[in-house]
Design an enzyme around this catalytic site. Structure first.
Site, mmCIF file in Angstrom:
data_model
loop_
_atom_site.group_PDB
_atom_site.id
_atom_site.type_symbol
_atom_site.label_atom_id
_atom_site.label_comp_id
_atom_site.label_asym_id
_atom_site.label_seq_id
_atom_site.Cartn_x
_atom_site.Cartn_y
_atom_site.Cartn_z
ATOM 1 N N HIS A 172 0.818 -1.229 0.000
ATOM 2 C CA HIS A 172 0.000 0.000 0.000
ATOM 3 C C HIS A 172 0.845 1.270 0.000
ATOM 4 O O HIS A 172 0.317 2.362 -0.197
ATOM 5 C CB HIS A 172 -0.935 0.024 1.215
ATOM 6 C CG HIS A 172 -1.942 -1.074 1.208
ATOM 7 N ND1 HIS A 172 -2.838 -1.252 0.177
ATOM 8 C CD2 HIS A 172 -2.207 -2.073 2.094
ATOM 9 C CE1 HIS A 172 -3.602 -2.303 0.423
ATOM 10 N NE2 HIS A 172 -3.243 -2.825 1.584
ATOM 11 N N ASP A 208 -2.363 -10.655 -2.420
ATOM 12 C CA ASP A 208 -2.963 -10.197 -1.160
ATOM 13 C C ASP A 208 -4.438 -9.877 -1.426
ATOM 14 O O ASP A 208 -4.810 -9.506 -2.546
ATOM 15 C CB ASP A 208 -2.215 -8.945 -0.680
ATOM 16 C CG ASP A 208 -2.682 -8.465 0.684
ATOM 17 O OD1 ASP A 208 -2.064 -8.859 1.689
ATOM 18 O OD2 ASP A 208 -3.674 -7.694 0.746
ATOM 19 N N HIS A 210 -6.027 -7.309 -0.599
ATOM 20 C CA HIS A 210 -6.233 -5.890 -0.903
ATOM 21 C C HIS A 210 -5.471 -5.481 -2.156
ATOM 22 O O HIS A 210 -4.397 -6.007 -2.438
ATOM 23 C CB HIS A 210 -5.746 -5.029 0.271
ATOM 24 C CG HIS A 210 -6.407 -5.335 1.572
ATOM 25 N ND1 HIS A 210 -5.844 -6.185 2.517
ATOM 26 C CD2 HIS A 210 -7.597 -4.920 2.083
ATOM 27 C CE1 HIS A 210 -6.662 -6.271 3.560
ATOM 28 N NE2 HIS A 210 -7.733 -5.519 3.327
#
Ligand code: Q9C
Ligand code: ZN
Length: 360
Positions: A172, A208, A210
């Site tokens: 992220h 993942d 996300h």
């Protein structure tokens, strides 16, 4: 059956002091889901098998980080905590931003006029309330990068698979933003280091739960690094503003970003269907470097903050399928929060990937 040599796990204990973290869940302060136990249970489960050997990371210094992140962001990760404590922050509690630099403020705010205390400008470099900073955060973030870079070194030296047990995770984190438990983008730093060593086509596969908005941002306009992600549909899942199928990259990178959002409840069979599409795209891209794998186990059915429905056996199927690419793999840990199942899921996934890669 020929004897296979042990697969290296690169890990360190620096992350243990990245603890005492809290985040907000529906307005309630809760213990951060990114806990130190996540990494220790995975390490212990793998070492109990006997097919893995634990190795310490070597220090790679700041240059590979600066090849991916803005110097202001690195300065913030290095100094936000100490600035806060010097300014009276109670060290028993983590540091979280309270005011984000967004939209019209960002348009008229010259970055060189931001407050000088790094804690006072945290909200200009952080996009959520899920990224607490404590005294041990800086060293943990740097160690995670060293783990990732040591893993890729070992693959380039001939290992078909090396597992970097990174914590904090990285996908992220963007060029100039932290978020989603991430500070430095371990996978992006590895991909960039492969380019620096002469690779012309590097593929990053992100499994993942996300969307890896940071990795996507870093390589958005790059044709030499492909980013392919399977993730929970951002219309209902973090990080919400990124990861739509319509996002495909720009400029030289147009078509080198592939997003495959998945509906809530997606099971192993449907997941493998989408994974085949991802792997076909990577084959067509024709990577000339090891695969950089952003590996999360938060796709598990019992993950406390996600909504896909994979079972432990599915991770073995996914591992075998990724091995069919026929290229070596640098697997870097991202998320996964069902702590009781992380060990079994890592054993299933890495075991199948390891077997598949050594059978080729
Ligand atoms: N209610 C990684 O898996 N909070 N980061 C989501 C959901 C942030 C996840 C809130 C989740 C970050 C690496
Ligand atoms: Zn995740």
């Amino acid at each position: 059956m020929p004897e296979r040599s042990a697969t290296p796990i690169i890990a360190s204990d620096h992350h243990l002091a990245h603890d005492g973290l809290i985040e907000l869940a529906g307005g309630q302060p809760v213990r951060c889901y990114d806990s130190p136990e996540r990494a220790t249970v995975i390490r212990d489960a793998l070492l109990a098998i006997g097919d893995y050997s634990l190795e310490a990371p070597s220090e790679h210094g700041p240059d590979p980080i600066a090849a991916v992140h803005d110097l202001e962001l690195i300065d913030l990760v290095e100094h936000a905590w100490t600035d806060a404590v010097a300014d009276g922050h109670d060290p028993r509690y983590p540091l979280l931003p309270d005011t984000f630099l967004l939209r019209e403020y960002a348009r008229r705010m010259p970055l060189d006029q931001l407050p000088t205390g790094r804690h006072d400008r945290l909200g200009a470099y952080c996009f959520d309330t899920a990224t607490p900073i404590v005294a041990g955060t800086t060293a943990a973030a740097r160690a995670a990068v060293d783990i990732a870079l040591t893993a890729v070194d070992r693959v380039l030296a001939g290992e078909p698979l090396v597992y970097g047990l990174c914590r904090p995770p990285g996908h992220h984190a963007g060029r100039n933003l932290i978020g989603g438990y991430c500070f430095y983008n371990n996978a992006a730093i590895v991909a960039q280091s492969l380019v620096a060593r002469g690779a012309q086509r590097v593929a990053v596969l992100d499994v993942d739960f996300h969307h890896g908005n940071g990795t996507q941002q870093i390589f958005w306009e790059r044709g030499d690094v492909m980013y392919v992600s399977l993730h929970g549909d951002p219309r209902g899942s973090y990080p919400y503003y990124s990861g739509y199928a319509t996002e495909r990259g720009a400029e030289a990178g147009e078509g080198a970003t592939l997003n495959l959002p998945l509906p809530a409840g997606t099971d192993g069979d449907a997941y493998l269907g989408a994974l085949d599409e991802a792997l076909d795209a990577i084959r067509a891209f024709g990577a000339d470097a090891p695969l950089v794998l952003s590996l999360g186990f938060d796709t598990y059915h019992a993950d406390p903050i996600c909504n896909l429905a994979l079972q432990t056996d599915d991770y073995a199927r996914i591992g075998s399928r990724i091995a069919s690419l026929g290229i070596s793999v640098v697997a870097l840990q991202e998320g996964g929060y069902a702590v009781e199942a992380l060990g079994a899921n890592a054993v299933a996934f890495l075991g199948a990937l390891r077997e598949g890669l050594s059978d080729r």
